[in-house]
Enzyme design. Structure first.
Site, mmCIF file in Angstrom:
data_model
loop_
_atom_site.group_PDB
_atom_site.id
_atom_site.type_symbol
_atom_site.label_atom_id
_atom_site.label_comp_id
_atom_site.label_asym_id
_atom_site.label_seq_id
_atom_site.Cartn_x
_atom_site.Cartn_y
_atom_site.Cartn_z
ATOM 1 N N HIS A 156 45.492 32.181 -58.508
ATOM 2 C CA HIS A 156 46.882 32.381 -57.844
ATOM 3 C C HIS A 156 47.051 31.603 -56.912
ATOM 4 O O HIS A 156 48.191 31.341 -56.433
ATOM 5 C CB HIS A 156 46.763 33.899 -57.279
ATOM 6 C CG HIS A 156 46.327 34.179 -55.983
ATOM 7 N ND1 HIS A 156 45.060 34.880 -55.929
ATOM 8 C CD2 HIS A 156 46.547 33.938 -54.711
ATOM 9 C CE1 HIS A 156 44.755 35.107 -54.505
ATOM 10 N NE2 HIS A 156 45.637 34.491 -53.898
ATOM 11 N N ASP A 214 41.099 35.873 -61.845
ATOM 12 C CA ASP A 214 41.598 35.231 -60.551
ATOM 13 C C ASP A 214 40.753 34.169 -60.301
ATOM 14 O O ASP A 214 40.468 33.857 -59.037
ATOM 15 C CB ASP A 214 42.081 36.136 -59.494
ATOM 16 C CG ASP A 214 43.089 35.560 -58.698
ATOM 17 O OD1 ASP A 214 43.626 34.627 -58.984
ATOM 18 O OD2 ASP A 214 43.267 35.994 -57.440
ATOM 19 N N GLY A 249 45.529 32.649 -46.831
ATOM 20 C CA GLY A 249 45.021 31.294 -46.708
ATOM 21 C C GLY A 249 43.587 31.395 -46.905
ATOM 22 O O GLY A 249 43.160 30.307 -47.159
ATOM 23 N N SER A 299 42.312 33.009 -49.363
ATOM 24 C CA SER A 299 42.022 33.159 -50.706
ATOM 25 C C SER A 299 41.391 31.998 -51.535
ATOM 26 O O SER A 299 41.761 30.608 -51.308
ATOM 27 C CB SER A 299 43.359 33.372 -51.541
ATOM 28 O OG SER A 299 43.959 34.772 -51.255
ATOM 29 N N VAL A 320 37.852 49.099 -79.004
ATOM 30 C CA VAL A 320 37.974 50.356 -78.761
ATOM 31 C C VAL A 320 38.856 50.390 -77.635
ATOM 32 O O VAL A 320 38.864 49.744 -76.841
ATOM 33 C CB VAL A 320 36.654 51.385 -78.471
ATOM 34 C CG1 VAL A 320 36.041 51.323 -79.678
ATOM 35 C CG2 VAL A 320 36.045 50.607 -77.370
#
Length: 530
Positions: A161, A191, A263, A265, A322
């Protein structure tokens, strides 16, 4: 220097006199009993009562994180991503909502933070944080995040992201060197993203830790770029493991209390040896700042994804075929499990590995390739980590008996789904309701008129729920079709009543029912006698 003598060397009168003089000395500030003497006596008593675990705990507590920070910080980088602003976003003031998946609690929390920033005049005059967006002169926006180098050749790990939709990506080292980065590959489901920069010399790098060995309570240190401030170090502990924040099918986050802000991340969290145990990805916050609840992707999950991105630029996952659902305590009672563990097969996809292996609706998967399946995420991750073409053994519970089923796993395509999602409420009514409800359920035959009213096709067979008795707590809704109870198909309200009556006579606590809700099949447990 006066010390406390052994009590058994004096008479009662002598001990009493000495005690009174000692107390008086303490109260009056006399030097009869000196502080060092008292401290020495207290220390000797504490040493006698001390236990090895307490000593070990003190020894493991770091006196400083300075050496660790100096060791790992050169490999932590700042990431700036330039993105083309969408037309509708070019009129917005202040930072945009971070790139968390729609519907997660973090999206709303950061939207509130954005509103506050807008009321305060936007981010002008202060640094931007993770996914903060600044309007550029040519209709572009900028996002700031963190990352870390895992290979001296210049491979950099960050969050998807942070760089999602970026036309330009710049990586800045601790010494201020800025380098353009190339996107090698990304995986939205976890991510994660892998970048590559070119350098004339080997770059500082860090290694992965074995996150499976990380325990709740272990010390950790996070390094990143909060609010665009550059290399920032925070410390804390692992607060919890296995957190599911509903951001994707493979959620298995560490929860940390080390300060993580916008920030951070894409930045790393280290153990005390300087190895990466997780990638900081999200925070829980009502105001956009750290409140001591952050989430990091465990290294063992990340390094497998990163290795595939490095090799091929994409991630391939296994596919079982499944739709599964959680085993609740009521469902566990209805199928004869001692505890609510496992993954319940709600639907078997046609022409899938599961169908070819003979898996059935209502099977409960207890283990996968010898690994226990405690919940949905366990099975989802185990299947995803399996290479296409490999054959694994599934231990399942069927009709009260355990059995082992070998399954050859296929490759998961983008169109295929491994787990069923919850659907919207079904609503409907029918005229031919049974006079006496069954356990609070008002039922009616699924005749032609009911099919037309509810939009139910001829391929669905069963009994329709037309309403619920007041104050009843049951896991079905009006419009649901009960297709099966246990292993028996039902075609009339009388069939349902018969199955309920028989189960109550046998002393069952709950009854497993297969329902169809707007075309999606799932199992629910109907409580019987307490």
């Amino acid at each position: 220097m006066t010390t406390l003598p052994p009590a058994n060397s004096q008479s009662k009168i002598q001990r009493a006199g000495r005690f009174r003089r000692t107390v008086a000395a303490l109260l009056l500030g006399s030097t009869v009993l000196t502080a060092p003497a008292l401290a020495g006596w207290a220390a000797s008593q504490a040493q006698q009562n001390a236990t090895p675990p307490a000593v070990a705990m003190v020894q493991d507590t770091p006196a400083s994180f300075a050496d660790l920070a100096a060791k790992v910080s050169p490999a932590v980088v700042n990431i700036a991503a330039t993105q083309e602003a969408k037309a509708e976003a070019r009129t917005q003031r202040g930072p945009a909502v971070p790139g968390f998946p729609p519907g997660t609690p973090f999206e709303e929390f950061f939207r509130q933070f954005q509103d506050q920033m807008n009321r305060n005049g936007g981010p002008n005059g202060g640094p931007d944080g993770d996914q903060d967006q600044d309007q550029g002169p040519r209709g572009k926006t900028g996002a700031l995040g963190s990352g870390f180098i895992i290979d001296p050749a210049g491979y950099v790990v960050t969050n998807n992201h942070v760089i999602d939709g970026a036309s330009e990506i710049t990586v800045t080292l601790q010494d201020g060197t800025a380098m353009p980065a190339k996107l090698i590959g990304r995986d939205a489901k976890t991510d994660l993203a892998l970048l590559k920069v070119k350098s004339d010399k080997p770059l500082p790098s860090v290694d992965w830790a074995d996150s499976d060995k990380t325990r709740v309570g272990d010390w950790v240190m996070a390094v990143g770029n909060p609010f665009g401030l550059g290399g920032t170090v925070t410390k804390g502990i692992v607060s919890a493991r296995g957190r599911d924040i509903h951001s994707g099918p493979y959620d298995d986050y560490f929860q940390l209390d080390a300060a993580i802000n916008r920030g951070n991340s894409g930045g790393p969290t280290f153990d005390l040896s300087g190895r990466v145990i997780g990638i900081n990805t999200a925070i829980y916050s009502p105001n956009g700042g750290s409140v001591g609840i952050g989430f990091a992707i465990p290294s063992n999950l990340a390094k497998e994804v990163v290795a595939q991105l490095k090799d091929s630029g994409k991630v391939e996952r296994g596919w079982l075929g499944v739709k599964i659902q959680e085993v609740t305590p009521d469902i566990a009672d209805s199928v004869g499990l001692p505890s609510a563990k496992g993954a319940l097969v709600a639907e078997v996809t046609a022409d899938s590995p599961a169908q070819r292996a003979g898996l059935h609706q209502g099977d409960v998967v207890l283990s996968y390739a010898g690994k226990p399946v405690n919940n949905l995420r366990d099975l989802t991750r185990h299947v995803a980590d399996t290479k296409a073409g490999d054959t694994v053994d599934l231990k399942i519970l069927r009709e009260g008996r355990e059995k082992t089923v070998p399954v050859r796993i296929d490759r998961l395509s983008e169109q295929q789904q491994m787990a069923a999602a919850e659907t919207d409420n079904g609503k409907g009514s029918a005229e031919h309701e049974e006079v006496a409800p069954v356990k609070g359920l008002k039922l009616a035959p699924l005749d032609r008129a009911a099919r037309k009213r509810l939009g139910i096709g001829e391929d669905v067979q069963g009994v329709v729920v037309t309403g619920l008795s007041s104050s009843v707590d049951v896991p079905v809704r009006p419009g649901d079709v009960i297709e099966r109870i246990g292993d028996t198909e039902v075609k009339s309200p009388a069939d349902v009543r018969r199955q309920v009556t028989e189960a109550e006579k046998n002393g069952q606590k709950a009854l497993l029912m297969l329902i169809n809700r707007q075309g999606n099949e799932s199992f629910v447990a109907l409580k019987l006698k307490a």
